[in-house]
Design a protein around this motif. Sequence first.
Motif, mmCIF file in Angstrom:
data_model
loop_
_atom_site.group_PDB
_atom_site.id
_atom_site.type_symbol
_atom_site.label_atom_id
_atom_site.label_comp_id
_atom_site.label_asym_id
_atom_site.label_seq_id
_atom_site.Cartn_x
_atom_site.Cartn_y
_atom_site.Cartn_z
ATOM 1 N N ASN A 96 -40.374 4.665 26.642
ATOM 2 C CA ASN A 96 -40.978 3.709 27.572
ATOM 3 C C ASN A 96 -41.984 2.851 26.830
ATOM 4 O O ASN A 96 -42.708 3.339 25.968
ATOM 5 C CB ASN A 96 -41.771 4.439 28.669
ATOM 6 N N THR A 97 -42.039 1.571 27.202
ATOM 7 C CA THR A 97 -43.219 0.791 26.853
ATOM 8 C C THR A 97 -43.944 0.505 28.166
ATOM 9 O O THR A 97 -43.369 0.639 29.246
ATOM 10 C CB THR A 97 -42.858 -0.533 26.166
ATOM 11 N N ASP B 141 -45.338 5.913 31.662
ATOM 12 C CA ASP B 141 -46.019 6.778 30.713
ATOM 13 C C ASP B 141 -45.484 6.412 29.333
ATOM 14 O O ASP B 141 -44.327 6.685 29.019
ATOM 15 C CB ASP B 141 -45.696 8.238 31.056
ATOM 16 N N TYR B 142 -46.304 5.760 28.515
ATOM 17 C CA TYR B 142 -45.817 5.350 27.191
ATOM 18 C C TYR B 142 -46.440 6.184 26.076
ATOM 19 O O TYR B 142 -46.552 5.747 24.939
ATOM 20 C CB TYR B 142 -46.023 3.849 26.966
ATOM 21 N N SER B 143 -46.800 7.418 26.424
ATOM 22 C CA SER B 143 -47.437 8.263 25.403
ATOM 23 C C SER B 143 -46.448 8.665 24.295
ATOM 24 O O SER B 143 -46.854 8.895 23.159
ATOM 25 C CB SER B 143 -48.047 9.507 26.050
ATOM 26 N N LYS B 144 -45.150 8.710 24.625
ATOM 27 C CA LYS B 144 -44.185 9.133 23.599
ATOM 28 C C LYS B 144 -44.120 8.126 22.446
ATOM 29 O O LYS B 144 -44.216 8.505 21.274
ATOM 30 C CB LYS B 144 -42.791 9.298 24.233
ATOM 31 N N ASP C 52 -45.766 -10.433 23.693
ATOM 32 C CA ASP C 52 -46.063 -10.116 22.292
ATOM 33 C C ASP C 52 -46.197 -8.613 22.075
ATOM 34 O O ASP C 52 -45.884 -8.097 20.995
ATOM 35 C CB ASP C 52 -47.344 -10.821 21.836
ATOM 36 N N ASP C 53 -46.695 -7.921 23.093
ATOM 37 C CA ASP C 53 -46.772 -6.460 22.998
ATOM 38 C C ASP C 53 -45.377 -5.840 22.938
ATOM 39 O O ASP C 53 -45.131 -4.893 22.194
ATOM 40 C CB ASP C 53 -47.533 -5.892 24.213
ATOM 41 N N VAL C 54 -44.480 -6.380 23.743
ATOM 42 C CA VAL C 54 -43.107 -5.875 23.752
ATOM 43 C C VAL C 54 -42.453 -6.119 22.393
ATOM 44 O O VAL C 54 -41.797 -5.238 21.824
ATOM 45 C CB VAL C 54 -42.302 -6.559 24.879
ATOM 46 N N SER D 101 -33.586 3.235 22.113
ATOM 47 C CA SER D 101 -33.746 2.318 23.242
ATOM 48 C C SER D 101 -35.204 2.243 23.668
ATOM 49 O O SER D 101 -35.899 3.251 23.718
ATOM 50 C CB SER D 101 -32.889 2.808 24.415
ATOM 51 N N LEU D 102 -35.641 1.040 23.948
ATOM 52 C CA LEU D 102 -36.968 0.828 24.542
ATOM 53 C C LEU D 102 -36.769 0.440 25.999
ATOM 54 O O LEU D 102 -36.116 -0.574 26.293
ATOM 55 C CB LEU D 102 -37.714 -0.294 23.815
ATOM 56 N N ARG D 103 -37.303 1.234 26.892
ATOM 57 C CA ARG D 103 -37.196 0.900 28.314
ATOM 58 C C ARG D 103 -38.418 0.075 28.705
ATOM 59 O O ARG D 103 -39.517 0.602 28.846
ATOM 60 C CB ARG D 103 -37.106 2.177 29.149
ATOM 61 N N LEU D 104 -38.194 -1.210 28.845
ATOM 62 C CA LEU D 104 -39.275 -2.165 29.039
ATOM 63 C C LEU D 104 -39.705 -2.251 30.499
ATOM 64 O O LEU D 104 -38.882 -2.147 31.406
ATOM 65 C CB LEU D 104 -38.831 -3.546 28.573
#
Lengths: 332, 332
Positions: B253-254, B297-300, B232-234, B182-185
């Motif tokens: 996270n994104t 925090d999108y470091s993961k 576009d990043d998403v 899952s991407l949490r946008l």
Amino acid sequence: MITTKKKDFYKNKKVLVTGGLGFIGSTLCIELVKLGADVTLIDSLVPDYGGNLFNIDPIKNKVKVNISDVRDRYSMNYLVQNKDIMFNLAGTLSHVDSMRDPYTDLEINVTSQVSILEACRNNNPKIKIIFAGTRNQYGKAQYLPVDEKHPLEPTDVNGINCNAGEYYHLLYNKVYGIRACSLRLSNTYGPRHQMKHERQGILNWFLRQIMNGEQITLHGTGTQIRDAHYVDDVVNAFILAGASDNVWGEVFNTGCTPISLKDYVEAAIKIYRKGGYKIIPFPENRKPIEIGDYIADYSKINKMIGWKPKFNLDTGLKRTFEYYDKYKKFYW
Amino acid sequence: MITTKKKDFYKNKKVLVTGGLGFIGSTLCIELVKLGADVTLIDSLVPDYGGNLFNIDPIKNKVKVNISDVRDRYSMNYLVQNKDIMFNLAGTLSHVDSMRDPYTDLEINVTSQVSILEACRNNNPKIKIIFAGTRNQYGKAQYLPVDEKHPLEPTDVNGINCNAGEYYHLLYNKVYGIRACSLRLSNTYGPRHQMKHERQGILNWFLRQIMNGEQITLHGTGTQIRDAHYVDDVVNAFILAGASDNVWGEVFNTGCTPISLKDYVEAAIKIYRKGGYKIIPFPENRKPIEIGDYIADYSKINKMIGWKPKFNLDTGLKRTFEYYDKYKKFYW
């Protein structure tokens, strides 16, 4: 069991109990009637879910019984009116059934909760609601004992849905001011549990097997720890929570002295002097949903409203055996 | 935008995109077609949900369009067959609508996910699924930036349902081995977002108001921080995740450079040279569901698959204005 102040609280209070013909629901109704409450209970009598009219035999002329499904928005809209408190115990807790048919579990444990809460919001926002949650919401324990801050990572569909159902209550509390709290119950045993299948609670199923003189099968090592919770203790937690002012918006674990399944079974066999058990390896298809040991940290409910379990295992088991010996024909 | 290896990954891959006529879904389909994928998209075209056939105008002869509702178990059973990857973006994200009609939100965001996952389990357990989650699942940030371990305490019905929908994916991954992540946008803006109402994303709504020369209303202080995420990043995050081996069972996270709503609006007004804004106190009924600042925090995802946002706000806003200037009649 509870203080005089709390006892008086329920006198003439209008109380609604969903799932009121079920195991915990019916035991709760009996206690509420003792405390002088004006009890209406709702039950759908869906086959296999544990609802049993005999469960309320001692109070059958003292409560209003409304057979309907909590998924039915229209009956709920009517039934919540003019009630002071709702004990919301409708739902199912079968791990196996939830994996086999996730749609029904979703309807029973989530859609129905939305229907109940919307009925309250629109028709009786002053009601107080005590929701029955489950330790199943935590999934496999990441540390022991499990407190209320433990991550909610259930290992089955039922746990996901119970999390959503509980969270709806907290949200309606936060956003709409409908007073609601949740008790996350451990494995519970005692009189009035259905005894026809093993899918809603293994502790009573073991007792049935013992009474039938059968061989119990334990998986793995048999040393998995559970809180074997006697139903009267659970009921007391509901009674106390409903009469308290500081519980709204909160979740609480209940629990008791932890015991291994093997020790539980051995204690029961020793009391009833029948049956036996064997230990076999975990079936492959159960492994991913097996949660290992579970011990509840119930210090929060103890600190906040003074609840703690009162019954030891021997007393609980003896009372349970006595009940089913006497009323076997209504449960077997 | 992505490495050659990842680009090649999609060549001739059979890809299913649910919500494929929506904002992010259609942008993703266009990118997938560029990468040589064989794309089938599903969309229900429920009014107000953002599905728009014009969104896929550049690829309309290069994709299969299947109009159906993901809640429909039978069409899903067929459509998931023989697909390599599913990007699962069907759903709704309206806070307001979810509070007004929790039943529909529940059906769209939970029942539908069960229907999709059951279809995969029964008909194509080898499929890989990338689910579109949302920062709304966290609720009010308890610390910043918000990482994936942050408690999930949503402040609206939609957040509860998105949590359940996401968790179903993780469960089916764990129990049935269906690869899912899952991407949490964060809040996303850009071309192809519906522009008819403000209930599904405030960032594009502000751009519409500016293009209309209207006065934007900001609540509170206007200094609430959001990740204003260019679409576009998403899309790139989805593309990368689908081509990766180490994402299954994970949530990510994104995010991007955080900005206050006021600064976002000011930057957009500066570019388009129209419109204005005013700041008013928070309406009473919005207070309980207001989440304050949010920074992801999108470091993961950066560490695990190398994703990071590439577009700065100016570029994103300019491209968005250009798009709507050109195709206004399909969106206004």
